[in-house]
Scaffold this motif. Structure first.
Motif, mmCIF file in Angstrom:
data_model
loop_
_atom_site.group_PDB
_atom_site.id
_atom_site.type_symbol
_atom_site.label_atom_id
_atom_site.label_comp_id
_atom_site.label_asym_id
_atom_site.label_seq_id
_atom_site.Cartn_x
_atom_site.Cartn_y
_atom_site.Cartn_z
ATOM 1 N N ASP A 30 -2.150 12.132 10.828
ATOM 2 C CA ASP A 30 -1.158 12.762 9.956
ATOM 3 C C ASP A 30 -0.643 11.774 8.915
ATOM 4 N N ALA A 31 -0.443 10.520 9.312
ATOM 5 C CA ALA A 31 0.019 9.497 8.373
ATOM 6 C C ALA A 31 -1.031 9.251 7.292
ATOM 7 N N SER A 32 -2.312 9.224 7.677
ATOM 8 C CA SER A 32 -3.394 9.077 6.687
ATOM 9 C C SER A 32 -3.395 10.255 5.721
ATOM 10 N N ASP A 33 -3.182 11.462 6.259
ATOM 11 C CA ASP A 33 -3.120 12.650 5.404
ATOM 12 C C ASP A 33 -1.932 12.583 4.445
ATOM 13 N N ALA A 34 -0.802 12.056 4.921
ATOM 14 C CA ALA A 34 0.376 11.924 4.058
ATOM 15 C C ALA A 34 0.104 10.953 2.914
ATOM 16 N N VAL A 35 -0.590 9.854 3.211
ATOM 17 C CA VAL A 35 -0.942 8.872 2.180
ATOM 18 C C VAL A 35 -1.884 9.508 1.159
ATOM 19 N N LEU A 36 -2.887 10.223 1.649
ATOM 20 C CA LEU A 36 -3.814 10.903 0.743
ATOM 21 C C LEU A 36 -3.094 11.962 -0.083
ATOM 22 N N ALA A 60 -2.413 -0.221 5.653
ATOM 23 C CA ALA A 60 -1.156 -0.780 6.157
ATOM 24 C C ALA A 60 -0.020 0.230 6.049
ATOM 25 N N VAL A 61 0.027 0.971 4.949
ATOM 26 C CA VAL A 61 1.086 1.962 4.765
ATOM 27 C C VAL A 61 0.925 3.110 5.761
ATOM 28 N N ALA A 62 -0.295 3.576 5.972
ATOM 29 C CA ALA A 62 -0.524 4.638 6.953
ATOM 30 C C ALA A 62 -0.102 4.178 8.347
ATOM 31 N N CYS A 63 -0.400 2.933 8.698
ATOM 32 C CA CYS A 63 0.016 2.404 9.997
ATOM 33 C C CYS A 63 1.541 2.308 10.094
ATOM 34 N N ALA A 64 2.200 1.879 9.021
ATOM 35 C CA ALA A 64 3.665 1.773 9.023
ATOM 36 C C ALA A 64 4.317 3.143 9.169
ATOM 37 N N ILE A 65 3.776 4.139 8.487
ATOM 38 C CA ILE A 65 4.302 5.503 8.598
ATOM 39 C C ILE A 65 4.138 6.002 10.034
ATOM 40 N N ALA A 66 2.962 5.772 10.613
ATOM 41 C CA ALA A 66 2.712 6.196 11.994
ATOM 42 C C ALA A 66 3.634 5.456 12.960
ATOM 43 N N HIS A 67 3.843 4.168 12.729
ATOM 44 C CA HIS A 67 4.714 3.382 13.609
ATOM 45 C C HIS A 67 6.136 3.929 13.591
ATOM 46 N N ASP A 101 9.436 12.126 12.503
ATOM 47 C CA ASP A 101 8.834 12.732 11.315
ATOM 48 C C ASP A 101 7.856 11.773 10.643
ATOM 49 N N VAL A 102 6.805 12.340 10.063
ATOM 50 C CA VAL A 102 5.832 11.581 9.280
ATOM 51 C C VAL A 102 6.212 11.772 7.813
ATOM 52 N N TYR A 103 6.668 10.708 7.168
ATOM 53 C CA TYR A 103 7.047 10.794 5.758
ATOM 54 C C TYR A 103 6.794 9.462 5.070
ATOM 55 N N ILE A 104 6.707 9.524 3.744
ATOM 56 C CA ILE A 104 6.479 8.328 2.944
ATOM 57 C C ILE A 104 7.766 7.992 2.202
ATOM 58 N N GLY A 105 8.219 6.767 2.374
ATOM 59 C CA GLY A 105 9.423 6.321 1.691
ATOM 60 C C GLY A 105 9.121 5.780 0.304
ATOM 61 N N ARG A 106 10.138 5.582 -0.473
ATOM 62 C CA ARG A 106 9.992 5.090 -1.846
ATOM 63 C C ARG A 106 9.308 3.719 -1.880
ATOM 64 N N SER A 107 9.687 2.833 -0.969
ATOM 65 C CA SER A 107 9.074 1.498 -0.964
ATOM 66 C C SER A 107 7.582 1.578 -0.628
ATOM 67 N N LEU A 114 2.117 4.156 -6.443
ATOM 68 C CA LEU A 114 2.323 5.561 -6.810
ATOM 69 C C LEU A 114 3.748 5.858 -7.250
ATOM 70 N N ALA A 115 4.597 4.841 -7.348
ATOM 71 C CA ALA A 115 5.979 5.051 -7.791
ATOM 72 C C ALA A 115 6.311 4.015 -8.848
ATOM 73 N N GLY A 116 7.297 4.327 -9.619
ATOM 74 C CA GLY A 116 7.714 3.415 -10.673
ATOM 75 C C GLY A 116 7.676 4.133 -12.003
ATOM 76 N N THR A 117 8.003 3.406 -13.024
ATOM 77 C CA THR A 117 8.037 3.980 -14.362
ATOM 78 C C THR A 117 6.618 4.163 -14.882
ATOM 79 N N ARG A 118 6.374 5.352 -15.384
ATOM 80 C CA ARG A 118 5.087 5.630 -16.009
ATOM 81 C C ARG A 118 5.344 6.175 -17.406
ATOM 82 N N ILE A 119 4.553 5.721 -18.335
ATOM 83 C CA ILE A 119 4.687 6.190 -19.705
ATOM 84 C C ILE A 119 3.411 6.929 -20.069
ATOM 85 N N HIS A 120 3.566 8.134 -20.567
ATOM 86 C CA HIS A 120 2.426 8.942 -20.985
ATOM 87 C C HIS A 120 2.609 9.304 -22.455
#
Length: 133
Positions: A30-36, A60-67, A101-107, A114-120
């Motif tokens: 589920d954590a891998s799916d959340a990252v994807l 590493a992020v998928a493992c941290a989310i799962a942890h 819960d399985v969720y992705i934080g801002r950090s 995938l986060a931060g200022t983007r200019i288009h």
């Protein structure tokens, strides 16, 4: 679309030790799916190598989310705080993720790139030659 296994139980064990719950493999998937899912929301489709920052950090992020999800205390589901008093002494504990819960934080989004200022920008189209304005 088949999900991409960014992390496995072995990857998790290398970072955090052996997971206790029987559902650990499912939570890691589920954590891998959340990252994807986060990547797909930001970029539309996933192709390995297209975003090197993401590729370097996805496991590493998928493992941290799962942890975080697997660290929810057994028997305290739904409780966000626990207090205990014995005589003049008391202790209080606040659970960060009491429901597992399985969720992705801002950090984590930042670590994945995938986060931060983007200019288009949009290039203007002037006079297509068909007479339409």
């Amino acid at each position: 679309m088949a999900s991409v296994p960014f992390a496995t139980v072995e990857d998790y064990e290398a970072r955090y030790g052996s997971p206790a719950p029987e559902n650990a493999a499912a939570v890691i998937a589920d954590a891998s799916d959340a990252v994807l899912g986060a990547y797909l929301r930001a970029n539309g489709s996933y192709e390995q190598g297209r975003n090197p920052v993401f590729d370097l950090n996805a496991k590493a992020v998928a493992c941290a989310i799962a942890h975080r999800a697997l660290s929810a205390p057994a028997g305290y589901a739904g409780a966000s705080q626990y207090s205990q008093t014995a005589g003049p002494y008391s202790a209080s504990l606040t659970f960060a993720n009491p429901n597992g819960d399985v969720y992705i934080g801002r950090s984590e989004l930042k670590r994945l790139g995938l986060a931060g200022t983007r200019i288009h920008s949009i290039a203007p189209s002037i006079g297509g030659g068909d007479g339409a304005h």
